[in-house]
Design a protein around this motif. Structure first.
Motif, PDB file in Angstrom:
ATOM      1  N   ASP C 210       0.849  -1.184   0.000  1.00  9.35           N
ATOM      2  CA  ASP C 210       0.000   0.000   0.000  1.00  9.35           C
ATOM      3  C   ASP C 210       0.891   1.242   0.000  1.00  9.35           C
ATOM      4  O   ASP C 210       1.832   1.336   0.791  1.00  9.35           O
ATOM      5  N   ARG C 367      -4.717  -3.183  -5.582  1.00  8.20           N
ATOM      6  CA  ARG C 367      -5.265  -3.757  -4.341  1.00  8.20           C
ATOM      7  C   ARG C 367      -5.271  -5.270  -4.406  1.00  8.20           C
ATOM      8  O   ARG C 367      -6.279  -5.930  -4.127  1.00  8.20           O
TER       9      ARG C 367
ATOM     10  N   ARG D 206     -10.973  -0.768   6.136  1.00  5.18           N
ATOM     11  CA  ARG D 206     -10.639  -1.948   5.328  1.00  5.18           C
ATOM     12  C   ARG D 206      -9.199  -2.339   5.633  1.00  5.18           C
ATOM     13  O   ARG D 206      -8.427  -1.548   6.179  1.00  5.18           O
ATOM     14  N   THR D 208      -5.831  -5.411   4.545  1.00  6.72           N
ATOM     15  CA  THR D 208      -5.337  -6.645   3.936  1.00  6.72           C
ATOM     16  C   THR D 208      -4.395  -7.279   4.951  1.00  6.72           C
ATOM     17  O   THR D 208      -3.580  -6.589   5.568  1.00  6.72           O
ATOM     18  N   SER D 363      -9.096 -11.985   5.263  1.00  9.42           N
ATOM     19  CA  SER D 363      -8.226 -11.415   4.236  1.00  9.42           C
ATOM     20  C   SER D 363      -7.077 -12.358   3.928  1.00  9.42           C
ATOM     21  O   SER D 363      -6.695 -12.553   2.773  1.00  9.42           O
ATOM     22  N   TRP D 369      -8.217  -7.689  -0.022  1.00  6.31           N
ATOM     23  CA  TRP D 369      -8.637  -6.671   0.941  1.00  6.31           C
ATOM     24  C   TRP D 369     -10.052  -6.993   1.417  1.00  6.31           C
ATOM     25  O   TRP D 369     -10.875  -7.494   0.657  1.00  6.31           O
TER      26      TRP D 369
END
Lengths: 381, 381, 381, 381
Positions: C210, C367, D206, D208, D363, D369
């Protein structure tokens, strides 16, 4: 044996700390009979009454001497101001009560010697609240030194730095008044450091010292006038121990920035240890046998592998606090009374500490080395 | 001005360190003329020759006195053993050369006083290599103290702990031999700490000290026999500065675990600072004006905001090393010679350091306080 | 072999750092031929000329391509802005010169792959300046891991935090411009952390990442207007290494308070190590075999027992600085050229680093987890 | 109001810790009615009986459901194994008792959601024992963030590292069994870190994540056979908070060397804070407004200027311990019940924590995600 009854003198902070320890000791340590919180004394009987409720004592009194006659009271627990330690301890011992007195034992060597003498012959337990040595890591440090893990000790250096009197704006209080406090930084802080030295390595043979008052006058809150400070802000000593080892001490109540800087290091031929009370859950250890590319101080976190920690918490590194040390001290006291185990530090140690403090003051006044005379105590620490 | 020519005496490690600094100083610092590495001397002329090549000198000689007559040599750079500092410095000054001598200046006060006297009247630059004070953070610390940022200084406590002699297996070397090394831990380590104290707060008025040899005999590598160590492993002093301030020092070459433990703290009415050479890129600072819930020591990382750091690196926190301090020292020396700026620490300071070392030894021998006599130097640091 | 001639491109700070290293490397390390500082190039020929004098180069040029034809130049040393690394390196390799290029290798994977390919087939030395891994303690850390001293590695966690862009007041510079800098925190900081991971444990198989720009616009100093920042302030990645090991990375140029916070920890079944560049002379090591009462991280101070430290200083704990790491890098480069030893990190590694950076950006954009394709490099790190 | 009666389920360590807190809370905090220790339950009625004596409860029972009908019991205090939290809490709420349950609230989101729903509508106090946030310095940290002292928050990074499962020799226990423990490191450690994030900055939008079992099988102590570990040793997550802020988490129960490594840092535009539970009496704070030459992290020692510390000790820097945090938690609980003050963390927070844990696991399983659905809780933390 029935639960031991405690009579507490003093409702200030240290009184509360003792009450917390008395209330939790038997829950923390298995096999300990919970003490009975019988009565609390304060010259102000209303305050005594309120304290009894909040601290969990059965009753209260406005006259501490009432505790001496109370058959339910086995232990007189003295958390009163310094200058009252002597008369209260003396009265308690003469009344046949065990005594648990906050440090310092007395304002001077003569008083301390009398108390030690009376205590020695009393058959009672006589305990001083010098609780830093109950820290699991300090107990472990003593083991490390005694077991030769750092080889032969070579030198000791200790400091106790705090800054509670560092500001000129701190007013003149009883702590500045020799008739109420005795010495200054030495009594407040030095007593702990001296006790620590005795606990770990033994006692001084001779020393040269220096005492200084940095802020020579402070405003008396009651009169609003400046008043001369009567005891030292800073004390330092170069010491030779009975073993011949060199030890050094620095003590200051004007060490800006320090909050609880009781620090020491012991160097030995095979390693060294270092401790800092501001990180009281850490002990630093160096092993001289490490190969150079892997040599370094290790930082040991307190854990259940160290004495008494496991009673508080089963997991290492989670951390004990200063009040937990008092719980260990109270446990030691209860065990001392119930099983006749010798309690340390006792009034003999209180006297020894007082002697070292007096020797530093004397050396400073005379600008000369001073020999310690240990014949008065008779026993080695 | 033409590039200054250097004649280096000594091809050991310190000679190499000097050479590194001489070679990089003009690249690090703009506006500095690169020095000319003229000649290197070593009693072993082969070694001298090899050193000239590896260190980048133009020529070499097996006789250091040859440098005195060399017109290309402006500065005699002395990295020879301690006992040669005196005769070499004296000869250099008499030959009209600037002198850059590693510490200690001499083996005793008399030699040091003679050197300081000759230097004082020579019009030449006379520099001692006591390089810890060139650290950007130490320069900044001096600013902090001088500007009153920690209020009025209240006390100093300093230590210099290393462990290079801690093991009994370390043999007897020239460091243990008074005729070659002078004092022991005092000369090696104490000289730096004393210079640091002078640099930051000024010089002692009186002191009481104690010196001890912990490992009293070591094996002589040449004879294989035990030989008595002739100087101290540990030195301690309780000091009163000329300003009246209390200062304390502990110095040990047997402090197991320490590698470069030059540490000091200065407490003031408005704050305090703390330094530890083992973390030479950090300065700890406490401001007494902080509100209690936000009060704490801050750890300042060296950066371009501090003197001289930016010449090495534009980014803070990236870290200087011990050799970088020598580059700053050499820059100071070059500037001193080119612009007539007074170089510190000079031979006067070398003498002052020697006097304090001698006073600690005298106090230890006499078991009495000793007053310092500064009339010999005439000038305050 | 004759002394290797260097042609330096760039007279900014990194150019100066290289010059310092070139000038001192042969004095620090014995057996190294001192490099010849032939020529320095800068688009501004006056600046080039001044730089030649202050940095100690023989001559200068206003056109860097002139170095390519200079027979005295063996090595092209590229300290120009990021976007010029690619064309300059390419030209240098094609001209048959060894290349020493500051990181990052290029602005994107395609450029990096082309450079790596050309370099691979050139028979020349191709070096990237990613110098943190030359730290003696990092070299030692690799030994510790490789020798199984911490057992089987279990996980890696790394961070590189700085705060040079943390203030909104930092203007828009080339660092914010994708066409000049490529990525942001990833290129500046992440490249070092990725190289460190490769050096110690190997390369990623897949990752999820990210990237975020926290301060989305900054004032352009030239126009005075706000301009959109084109690359990331913060990058994070959850990684699975080729060995299956989990690794985590966090990189930020807006981590207020950090100046050089390159930190990592490697946990193993038998111990762990931890490092923090802000204390670059310390390595923390934990041995799982310690008995519980003596268990703790040890802090190892850099010393001559670690690779290359002894060339700078014979005493442990005295401390190296960031510039010393560059001296080791230059020594490696010279040895690589003279003895044909493979230099690390080379352009292959530069490509690998670029691939990981690109994968983090791709994962952030999509993502989704991204697999690394290492077929392009052919060789394992 | 009469003293609140407690019925404790569980006589293991956590039960003892609760008992210590219950016994001392009213002595530590003035204005608190001492709770009444009514009854303790354990499936083994002999053990229950012994516990009643040692912990100071009035009576005991071999059947915890007996507490539900006991009119003297106001609060059901659940210190039983994880998988019993759900049925016990549910039964207690349905019996109209306040509930004080150790974390985690349940083994999965469904159970947690049901409990939160029942609790929400009960009018009773429902408390979870996630006690790290009661630390005076954590309370202060929240104030610092909320008051904007570090400007606008920019990012969060948190870790919770311990090594209690790092050795392959640690056997298979209930902690490895999903039906008894739920998740692994997430439930034990992650729950605290997630609660900390919620407490300081809010909840995720959210994320991951990745979960791994490093030591995939352990010896079952009862059967002597290897048994597959059913939950994760390591969990990691890259998070976007509801505020848009990036947060990162790493959690490991195999992080060799760490004993209680709950660490986090919050970076802001105006400063940053850092905390490490292994030094739970220290908070590090950086102020971006400091001038560069004086910039550094400060280390604040806990003291009476911070919330609740003064009740334990009047002097700063003396240190609280992990058990003191439980005393604060119990005080909060008593105040919640007596004064109707909302207690945090409650079952709603227990559910939120469970949701985040589940999202990380989801996840990891889906390699994608995952968005958090907070509609189920309705209220923001």
């Amino acid at each position: 044996m029935a639960n031991l009854g405690f009579g507490l003198i003093g409702t200030g902070f240290m009184g509360r700390t003792h009450a917390i320890a008395l209330r939790s000791v038997a829950t923390v340590f298995s096999g300990i009979q919970p003490p009975r919180l019988v009565s609390v004394a304060d010259a102000d009987s209303d305050r005594a009454s309120r304290a009894a409720r909040s601290l969990g004592f059965e009753r209260s009194t406005g006259d501490w001497t009432g505790l001496l006659d109370d058959p339910a009271v086995d232990v007189i627990d003295i958390c009163a101001p310094n200058h009252l330690h002597y008369p209260m301890s003396l009265a308690a011992l003469k009344a046949g009560k065990h005594v648990y007195c906050e440090k310092p034992l007395a304002l001077g060597v003569d008083e301390a010697a009398e108390l030690a003498s009376v205590a020695r012959n009393s058959g009672l337990v006589h305990a001083i609240g010098l609780n830093y040595t109950t820290n699991p890591l300090i107990q472990e440090a003593r083991e490390i030194v005694a077991a030769g893990e750092i080889g032969d000790p070579v030198s000791f250096t200790g400091r106790y730095f705090e800054d509670y009197m560092a500001s000129r704006d701190v007013p003149f209080t009883w702590r500045c008044d020799r008739s109420l406090a005795g010495s200054g930084a030495l009594a407040d802080l030095g007593s702990h450091l001296i006790n620590m030295l005795h606990f770990l390595l033994g006692r001084p043979r001779r020393l040269t010292g220096d005492c200084r008052t940095v802020i020579t006058a402070r405003r008396d809150a009651s009169t609003g006038r400046q008043r001369a400070v009567e005891n030292e802000d800073i004390a330092r000593a170069i010491i030779e121990l009975e073993t011949g080892l060199p030890a050094t001490m620095e003590i200051s109540r004007v060490a800006t920035g320090y909050k609880c800087g009781l620090q020491f290091e012991i160097f030995g031929t095979g390693g060294s240890i270092a401790f800092d009370q501001e990180r009281m859950n850490e002990l630093r250890l160096y092993d001289a046998e490490q190969k150079p590319a892997r040599a370094g101080y290790k930082t040991i976190l307190a854990g259940p592998a160290h004495p008494d920690y496991g009673a508080f918490c089963p997991a290492p590194g989670h951390g004990l606090g200063i009040n937990d040390l008092k719980v260990i001290e109270v446990r030691n006291l209860l065990r001392g009374i119930e099983h006749g185990e010798p309690f340390q530090p006792d009034f003999e140690e209180g006297l020894r500490v007082q002697q070292v403090m007096a020797a530093i003051e004397q050396s400073s006044a005379e600008r000369a080395w001073v020999d310690l005379d240990w014949s008065v105590t008779g026993r080695r620490p």
